[in-house]
Design an enzyme around this catalytic site. Structure first.
Site, PDB file in Angstrom:
ATOM      1  N   LEU A 285       0.812  -1.221   0.000  1.00 29.92           N
ATOM      2  CA  LEU A 285       0.000   0.000   0.000  1.00 29.92           C
ATOM      3  C   LEU A 285       0.846   1.271   0.000  1.00 29.92           C
ATOM      4  O   LEU A 285       0.359   2.336   0.369  1.00 29.92           O
ATOM      5  CB  LEU A 285      -0.987   0.009   1.176  1.00 29.92           C
TER       6      LEU A 285
ATOM      7  N   ASP B  20      13.569  13.018 -24.379  1.00 34.09           N
ATOM      8  CA  ASP B  20      12.258  12.631 -24.903  1.00 34.09           C
ATOM      9  C   ASP B  20      12.355  12.300 -26.389  1.00 34.09           C
ATOM     10  O   ASP B  20      12.492  13.208 -27.216  1.00 34.09           O
ATOM     11  CB  ASP B  20      11.247  13.775 -24.717  1.00 34.09           C
TER      12      ASP B  20
ATOM     13  N   PHE C 299       3.385  -7.206 -10.373  1.00 35.27           N
ATOM     14  CA  PHE C 299       3.382  -5.765 -10.651  1.00 35.27           C
ATOM     15  C   PHE C 299       4.228  -4.972  -9.655  1.00 35.27           C
ATOM     16  O   PHE C 299       4.657  -3.861  -9.970  1.00 35.27           O
ATOM     17  CB  PHE C 299       1.954  -5.200 -10.580  1.00 35.27           C
TER      18      PHE C 299
ATOM     19  N   TYR D 112      15.082   3.019 -13.788  1.00 35.46           N
ATOM     20  CA  TYR D 112      13.836   2.242 -13.777  1.00 35.46           C
ATOM     21  C   TYR D 112      13.854   1.159 -14.847  1.00 35.46           C
ATOM     22  O   TYR D 112      13.635  -0.023 -14.567  1.00 35.46           O
ATOM     23  CB  TYR D 112      12.652   3.189 -13.977  1.00 35.46           C
TER      24      TYR D 112
ATOM     25  N   SER E 205       8.163   2.868 -10.068  1.00 36.30           N
ATOM     26  CA  SER E 205       8.085   3.036 -11.522  1.00 36.30           C
ATOM     27  C   SER E 205       8.221   4.475 -12.018  1.00 36.30           C
ATOM     28  O   SER E 205       7.813   4.764 -13.143  1.00 36.30           O
ATOM     29  CB  SER E 205       6.749   2.460 -12.025  1.00 36.30           C
TER      30      SER E 205
END
Length: 328
Positions: free
Chosen positions: A33, A284, A72, A140, A76
């Site tokens: 959580l 990007d 999962f 990541y 992230s």
């Protein structure tokens, strides 16, 4: 026999739990959580704890007959990962090691892994293929790739079969309107756009409008979260049916520009959504799109929700009803 979903109280995890339950599966959820929410879990048996706690994992595996794992649980945030690499290696990589050790100890030999197209880094091809080079440009993505490689060696040594699903941007919300996207901090484009009609920000920033794309803004892959959840269920069944360890991209195959996403949000919400163009962000790429042909051919997966306005409409339904997320 149950499916164990780690991180099952998170955004994609909770939608996958919902899909598994709809499919008639017995579901066990593990979540600390930290980013997940109890209210996002629509059923199953929830254990609150950390996968790095081996005694906690012993309890989960002893109290349930687990057939497969959908994994999962991970940090992230790309930006955070560059500032706190130790946090990402400890939670993502060490956490996965603890999970794989316990799976092997209790004879659980199937795992579906929520990976990321960030494992590829700067793309060699558009759309990206599973056979393309993996060269992550952030911590990541590097930890996710390390987790994939760890699973490969557990397969070789212990016959633990895995499916790694690599994808970019999950979006939208459950059709029931009961669960949706609630991150803190929020970094994803669509919920940030929807903060404008919610009155939480005066405009949405667009970082660069001079890219070599049709409208000058970056193009990205967006998939409805329920379609992603469906892919995880199909991957579980692929392994149950004797499928070998494998890697699959999940993508739209076409992608949407930032401007197109904003325009779809205007139509979905009926709000003008003002835009402020900012300078480009470092690193990007102009276009990031993943090919999902392999997933379609092998898993039989096809996205059902490919209308961007509809996808954003499901997100808007959730955010309108939950302007503060799951907070009461």
């Amino acid at each position: 026999m149950a499916v164990l979903v780690t991180g099952g109280a998170g955004y994609i995890g909770s939608h996958t739990v919902a899909e598994l339950i709809t499919a008639g599966e017995e579901v066990v959820i593990v979540d600390n959580l930290y980013q997940g929410h109890k209210d996002a879990v629509l059923g199953g048996k929830l254990y609150v704890g950390d996968i790095r706690d081996k005694d906690f994992l012993d309890t989960v595996f002893k109290e349930n007959t687990i057939d497969a794992v959908v994994h999962f649980a991970a940090n992230s945030l790309v930006g955070e990962s560059m500032k706190a690499p130790a946090k990402y290696y400890h939670n993502n990589v060490y956490g996965t090691l603890c999970l794989l050790e316990k799976m092997n100890e209790y004879g659980v030999s199937k795992i579906v892994f929520s990976s990321t197209a960030a494992t590829y880094g700067e793309p060699e091809n558009v759309p990206i293929l599973e056979s393309d080079r993996t060269f992550p440009t952030n911590t990541y993505g590097e930890t996710k790739l390390a987790m994939e490689k760890m699973m490969k060696w557990f397969d070789i040594a212990h016959n633990v079969k895995y499916v790694s699903l690599r994808y970019f941007n999950a979006c939208g919300a459950h059709e029931s309107g009961k669960i949706g996207e609630d991150h803190n901090p929020e970094t994803h484009l669509i919920p940030l756009i929807l903060e404008v009609p919610l009155g939480k920000r005066p405009f949405i920033s667009v970082y660069g409008d001079d890219y070599p794309t049709e409208d000058g803004t970056c193009i990205r892959d967006y998939l409805h979260v329920t379609d992603l959840a469906d892919a995880h269920l199909k991957a579980v069944n692929y392994l149950r049916n004797g499928g070998e360890s494998n890697v699959f991209n999940l993508g739209s195959g076409t992608g949407y520009s930032v401007s197109a996403v904003i325009e779809a949000a205007r139509k979905a919400t009926g709000h003008p959504i003002p835009v402020k163009v900012e300078g480009r962000r470092a690193g990007d790429p102009a276009v990031l799109i993943a090919s999902s042909q392999k997933a379609k051919d092998v898993l039989g997966w096809t996205p059902k929700f490919d209308n961007l306005e509809y996808i954003i409409g499901t997100a808007w339904k959730w955010h309108e009803a939950h302007p503060n997320g799951y907070a009461k």
